[in-house]
Motif scaffolding. Structure first.
Motif, PDB file in Angstrom:
ATOM      1  N   CYS B 440       0.936  -1.023   0.004  1.00 37.63           N
ATOM      2  CA  CYS B 440       0.088  -0.045   0.057  1.00 37.63           C
ATOM      3  C   CYS B 440       0.920   1.396  -0.057  1.00 37.63           C
ATOM      4  O   CYS B 440       0.612   2.142  -0.604  1.00 37.63           O
ATOM      5  N   ILE B 444       0.997   4.096  -2.973  1.00 36.20           N
ATOM      6  CA  ILE B 444       1.123   5.860  -2.499  1.00 36.20           C
ATOM      7  C   ILE B 444       2.313   6.436  -2.885  1.00 36.20           C
ATOM      8  O   ILE B 444       2.197   7.426  -3.773  1.00 36.20           O
ATOM      9  N   ALA B 449      -2.026   5.623  -6.386  1.00 37.76           N
ATOM     10  CA  ALA B 449      -3.059   5.538  -5.427  1.00 37.76           C
ATOM     11  C   ALA B 449      -4.380   6.237  -5.877  1.00 37.76           C
ATOM     12  O   ALA B 449      -4.197   7.474  -6.584  1.00 37.76           O
ATOM     13  N   ALA B 453     -10.010   7.896  -2.323  1.00 37.66           N
ATOM     14  CA  ALA B 453     -10.308   6.910  -1.335  1.00 37.66           C
ATOM     15  C   ALA B 453     -10.574   7.357   0.241  1.00 37.66           C
ATOM     16  O   ALA B 453      -9.884   8.133   0.731  1.00 37.66           O
ATOM     17  N   LEU B 456      -7.955   7.970   3.398  1.00 33.88           N
ATOM     18  CA  LEU B 456      -6.517   8.017   2.648  1.00 33.88           C
ATOM     19  C   LEU B 456      -5.486   8.497   3.798  1.00 33.88           C
ATOM     20  O   LEU B 456      -4.404   8.179   3.788  1.00 33.88           O
ATOM     21  N   LEU B 459      -4.547   6.631   6.485  1.00 33.34           N
ATOM     22  CA  LEU B 459      -3.876   5.421   6.260  1.00 33.34           C
ATOM     23  C   LEU B 459      -2.346   5.879   5.968  1.00 33.34           C
ATOM     24  O   LEU B 459      -1.469   5.280   6.199  1.00 33.34           O
ATOM     25  N   LYS B 460      -2.235   6.849   5.138  1.00 36.04           N
ATOM     26  CA  LYS B 460      -0.800   7.596   4.848  1.00 36.04           C
ATOM     27  C   LYS B 460      -0.138   7.776   6.214  1.00 36.04           C
ATOM     28  O   LYS B 460       1.064   7.387   6.434  1.00 36.04           O
ATOM     29  N   ASN B 518      -7.235  -2.677   1.803  1.00 34.81           N
ATOM     30  CA  ASN B 518      -6.671  -1.513   1.539  1.00 34.81           C
ATOM     31  C   ASN B 518      -5.881  -1.416   0.331  1.00 34.81           C
ATOM     32  O   ASN B 518      -6.001  -0.533  -0.600  1.00 34.81           O
ATOM     33  N   LEU B 522      -7.266   0.870  -2.400  1.00 38.62           N
ATOM     34  CA  LEU B 522      -6.227   2.327  -2.811  1.00 38.62           C
ATOM     35  C   LEU B 522      -6.058   2.110  -4.324  1.00 38.62           C
ATOM     36  O   LEU B 522      -5.334   3.382  -4.900  1.00 38.62           O
ATOM     37  N   THR B 523      -5.873   1.218  -5.100  1.00 33.22           N
ATOM     38  CA  THR B 523      -5.795   0.849  -6.416  1.00 33.22           C
ATOM     39  C   THR B 523      -6.929   0.988  -7.304  1.00 33.22           C
ATOM     40  O   THR B 523      -7.005   0.623  -8.511  1.00 33.22           O
ATOM     41  N   LEU B 710     -10.569   2.511   3.719  1.00 33.87           N
ATOM     42  CA  LEU B 710      -9.160   2.310   3.918  1.00 33.87           C
ATOM     43  C   LEU B 710      -9.034   2.188   5.686  1.00 33.87           C
ATOM     44  O   LEU B 710      -9.419   3.304   6.416  1.00 33.87           O
TER      45      LEU B 710
END
Lengths: 167, 825
Positions: B440, B444, B449, B453, B456, B459-460, B518, B522-523, B710
């Motif tokens: 993931c 990114i 990514a 989403a 995001l 998640l980042k 995720n 993400l994709t 996510l």
């Protein structure tokens, strides 16, 4: 995975480096199974069992498929062959010139029959359909040497000669 | 599309159709022996010869000839009949014609065609074949004297099963179907070859001389092993299920089954089945009447109603939806306890917690049909083949026929890694979640990514430290490998992640499911055909058990907590419907002690399992063949299970058992299982509007409304212990859960557990194949036979979990990896 009777596996270890070398050479060639098997047969004189497993593993071909190919083509052999391969033509032209007598004489002198190999691995004897030199009938070959207009006397000479040759 | 005329009928077919396909489309039957709709056209038998107006002068094989515009085809002329008769005469020349003792009689294409074409004499004579019959294995008998060289066995074994056991050997009249080195069959024993054999050359040995084909009652049902939901047809006679019958028109898999489905049915009529209820008297389980047994259970549960927290219940995900619904109604409703669970509590967590958080529903967003529609498949563990073999066949087909890019992340290599072009990243055991986090992060970092989403930013933030470089060390891979996989996955048009879950895979829990989700979210791989995440439940009704809420919803205890509460005396009454915690839950000694201590335990099961042996009351339950109902397979397909035989001896279905108890406790009763389904359709949103009659043969796919989000999860490095090996558990190819131990087929092929080591470790420990070894962990030690191979990497031991004797849960504790020492016994 496979399960051949123990006696089919040669007692002595087979050196696989030559087989590996042959596989390396053809690894990326499409349809590489035939040249690889031919190379192995040329190098080892036959296609030993461990090389079949190796080819299956490295070319990602089913062992069964390799076995199918090996049994389909008469050019492949899975048992050790003699140092000297004697082939006598029994095609039409040779047949009418008495090829069967030549064959029978070889049987008597060598003590082996068709497609058999002598215990000392000196000779393998084969009757073949045509060697493509009908003008020389009856014809025999020992490895790449050709003997035309064969006679019973010549059989003795050939056996005498090759008995003296190195193994 | 092309238009053509077949026997004066106009037909329009797609451009890639053959004449045979076109004839089939307009209802004209052309006889075939070597053709199979699942396989590439072969054109070997010459039975399907037809006349084509535009190709006069010779007969045309219809199965290999493409249909073209304006073709005028005749399928039955005097000349064609003459040619087909000749084909049959030649086939019968060497064939033994031993129909009276052949199990294929009645279901034999050669016999049927000989009859249809009235071949009552043969103009030729020749010696019959004299091949030795292969009786070497207990499942598949090979009588090559009956073989007609259609090559279907070799083709299905290659094209679909990807094992390649068969080949044509020799040449000309000497040719026969054989195996490598003409030895005995040594394969996966899926029986696909038996199913497609048009004659009696390949037979199912367990069915040999059991019944004539036409005397069997055929019942369409659904396999009761893994979560794939393969449809099957049971052949039964005199109250016994004698075989499974191949029907190429059944299910997404076209009747294709694995060894469990085809040869695992014997558990149904096993003589080890429980024949009567048992009650513990003077410390021993003794036969009792149903009245007495049910009275004991109901009075106990009635008392439990005043203290619901002291009651707990475990159900197996093998029960039908109707039974699970009743189970939930009885315990959560009538008794009032939330202490209900299944599959050790962790084997469904990927769905109930992971998917729930990531997608808003406790189900996979993808369906089975997506497997073959993908451009790239990312399979978590090569075990996906062992856990769900028929999904494995779909993967084989997709990779071999459609060139799907197969990527595998696994702690060992397996059969899937050998598919053409397959790329396997063998990572450190237990590093799956860390690996997905790194994937993931890499997506990114590479700017691949999806910007919008949900979640995001969070998640980042959570992935700050999950760089491929850092993860590389944790996973035992290189950063470049991780980055490349992330890029390929993100840039594939359609990419699907396949994640098997189950009792053997404690690491495949909610964190891994969310980490995998995720990557898909993400994709941008969610909500599209051929994309997403397919979580594959272990048992036939794993998805149903989740849908019907067989897990604690509020303050209730999970399966493992129930076991602990039993040990502490907090749970006094435990109802176990079909589960076998003693063998399948982590830490056997702990489970046994807890179940020994619980005041009152009821077990309903087919067999006197290791768990049932500890019970106070044992109720004999019915197998799937003795009852009707529905299963929900992975990919959310609800399918109809139909009763094939009467319940064995005194056995009652769990529906009857639970219904009786529930009504005795004042919880109401249902007239039959169909009424329960109507209630499910009315009260469970996903099942709304469904009727059993409406399911038909195809079943129905439940709708899902995905709200993708996510969800950051921690992917920690596994601790390592120098000098120890990492034990990973899982599924053996032939088994599923602990029930397959009662199927003769699976047990013939894989009768015992084993510990699989790599060649290097085995050499180091001086262990040879078959040696008895002791595997020891902090929890205990167990003796297993060693298996030495190239599948597992150095430092790893693999052991399947299904077996009671030397069960691997003796030494595991529910963590993804158990650190063990292995020594020769």
């Amino acid at each position: 995975m496979s399960s051949a009777p123990a006696e089919e596996i040669p007692a002595e270890e087979i050196d696989l480096s030559e087989a590996n070398h042959i596989i390396d050479k053809y690894l990326t060639l499409p349809g590489n199974l035939m040249p690889v098997l031919q190379g192995i047969q040329d190098s080892y004189g036959f296609v030993p069992r461990p090389t079949i497993d190796l080819v299956a593993e490295r070319l990602n071909v089913y062992p069964s498929q390799i076995y199918g190919v090996l049994t389909f083509y008469s050019q492949f052999h899975m048992k050790p062959r003699g140092r000297y391969i004697i082939r006598v033509c029994v095609g039409t032209a040779c047949h009418v010139q008495g090829a069967e007598r030549i064959v029978d004489t070889f049987f008597g002198r060598l003590g082996i029959g068709h497609a058999e190999t002598s215990a000392d691995l000196r000779y393998t004897f084969e009757k073949v359909a045509c060697l493509g030199a009908c003008g020389m009938a009856p014809l025999a070959m020992v490895n790449d040497d050709t003997f035309g207009k064969m006679t019973v006397q010549k059989v003795d000479e050939i056996v005498e000669t090759y008995n003296q040759r190195p193994m | 599309m092309v238009n053509l005329t077949i026997d004066d009928k106009q037909v329009t077919v797609p451009r890639d159709a053959t004449i045979y396909d076109a004839a089939k489309a307009c209802g004209v039957k052309i006889p075939i022996l070597c053709h199979d709709k699942k396989l590439h056209p072969f054109g070997g038998c010459r039975m399907c010869l037809v006349e084509v107006e535009q190709m006069k002068g010779r007969l045309i094989p219809s199965c290999t000839t493409p249909a073209t515009e304006g073709m005028i085809v005749k399928t039955m002329t005097d000349e064609i009949v003459k040619a087909r008769k000749l084909v049959l005469e030649l086939l019968l020349l060497k064939h033994p014609i031993d129909c009276p003792v052949c199990d294929a009689a009645g279901d034999c294409d050669l016999q049927n065609l000989t009859y249809e074409y009235k071949v009552n004499s043969n103009r030729f004579t020749d010696e019959k074949f004299n091949h030795a019959i292969d009786y070497d294995n207990p499942l598949i008998e090979r009588d090559m004297n009956r073989c007609i060289h259609c090559g279907k066995c070799a083709r299905i074994c290659d094209e679909i099963v990807a094992f390649g056991a068969y080949t044509f050997i020799n040449r000309g009249i000497e040719a026969k179907m054989g195996t490598e080195f003409d030895g005995p069959l040594n394969c996966e024993f899926c029986g696909s070859c038996v199913s497609v054999c048009p004659v009696g050359a390949l037979n199912s040995r367990p069915f040999k001389f059991k019944a004539r084909w036409w005397a069997l009652t055929k019942t369409k049902s659904v396999c009761s092993y893994c979560g794939t939901g393969c449809q099957l047809t049971l052949g039964s006679k005199d109250g016994k299920v004698l075989t499974t019958i191949y029907d190429e028109n059944q299910g997404f898999h076209n009747g294709q089954l694995c060894t469990r489905g085809r040869f695992g049915y014997q558990f149904i009529n096993s003589d080890k089945r429980l024949t009567s209820p048992l009650i513990r008297k003077n410390g021993k389980l003794q036969p009792a009447s149903w009245e007495e047994a049910l009275e004991m259970v109901t009075s106990r549960l009635r008392a439990g109603k005043s203290d619901p927290a002291s009651v707990a219940a475990l159900a197996t995900a093998r029960l039908t939806n109707e039974e699970l619904f009743l189970f939930e109604k009885l315990f959560r409703g009538t008794v009032g306890t939330d202490n209900i669970d299944h599959s050790a509590g962790f084997a469904h967590e990927a769905l109930t917690v992971g998917a729930k958080a990531s997608f808003g529903v406790a189900a996979s967003p993808s369906v089975i049909a997506d497997v073959q529609k993908a451009n790239l498949l990312l399979v978590v563990k090569t075990d996906a083949y062992e856990t769900h073999p028929v999904i494995g066949f779909e993967i084989n087909l997709g990779v071999k026929r459609k060139g799907i890019d197969l990527r595998i992340v696994s702690d060992k290599k397996g059969k899937l890694s050998r598919l053409p072009g397959a790329k396997t990243l063998v990572h450190t055991p237990g590093a799956e979640t860390a690996l997905f986090n790194a994937l993931c992060r890499s997506v990114i970092d590479q700017g691949l990514a999806v910007e919008d989403a949900a979640g995001l930013a969070e998640l980042k933030k959570a992935l700050t430290d999950a760089t491929p470089e850092k993860a590389a060390a944790v996973c035992g891979l290189s950063a470049a490998e991780i980055t490349a996989l992330a890029k390929d996955f993100a840039s594939a048009e359609k990419a699907l992640i396949i994640l098997p879950i189950g009792l053997g895979y404690p690491g495949h829990g909610s964190a891994l499911a969310s980490a995998a989700a995720n990557l898909a979210i993400l994709t941008g791989k969610i909500g599209k055909e051929g994309c997403g995440l397919l979580i594959m439940g272990e048992k036939n009704n794993s998805q149903g058990a989740v849908d019907l809420g067989i897990y604690p919803k509020s303050t209730g205890l999970s399966a493992q907590a129930i076991i602990e509460a039993c040990a502490l005396g907090n749970v006094k009454t435990l109802f176990v419907a079909g589960e076998n915690p003693v063998v399948s839950y982590p830490n056997r000694a702990k489970v046994e002690k807890a179940l020994d201590q619980v005041e009152f335990m009821v077990v309903s099961d087919l067999f006197l399992t290791e768990t049932a042996q500890l019970a106070d009351v044992v109720l004999p339950a019915c197998s799937f063949a003795e009852k009707s109902g529905t299963f929900t397979s992975l990919g959310r397909r609800v399918q109809m299970v139909r009763q094939a035989i009467k319940p064995l001896a005194l056995a009652k279905s769990d529906f009857e058992i639970l219904n009786a108890i529930n009504s005795a406790l004042g919880g109401g009763s249902f007239a039959n299982q169909g009424a329960v389904f109507a209630e499910i359709a009315a009260s469970v949103p996903a099942y709304q509007g469904l009727t059993q009659a409406g399911l038909g043969d195809e079943g129905a796919v439940l709708p899902v409304a995905i709200a993708a989000k996510l969800v950051p999860v921690a992917g920690e490095a596994q601790p390592t212990f120098a000098g120890k090996l990492a034990l990973v558990t899982g599924s053996a190819l032939y088994h599923n859960g602990t029930m397959s131990r009662f199927g003769e087929g699976p047990m013939y092929v894989c009768p015992d557990g084993y510990a699989e080591l790599c060649v290097a470790d085995a050499a180091l420990l001086k262990i040879a194949e078959g040696d008895l070894v002791t595997v020891t962990s902090g929890a205990g030690s167990v003796s297993l036979a060693a298996k030495v191979g190239k599948r597992v990497p150095q430092g790893v031991v693999f052991a399947p979990y299904h077996f009671g004797e030397g069960s691997i849960n003796t030494i595991t504790d529910g963590s993804a990896v158990t650190w063990v020492t292995v020594g020769k016994k």
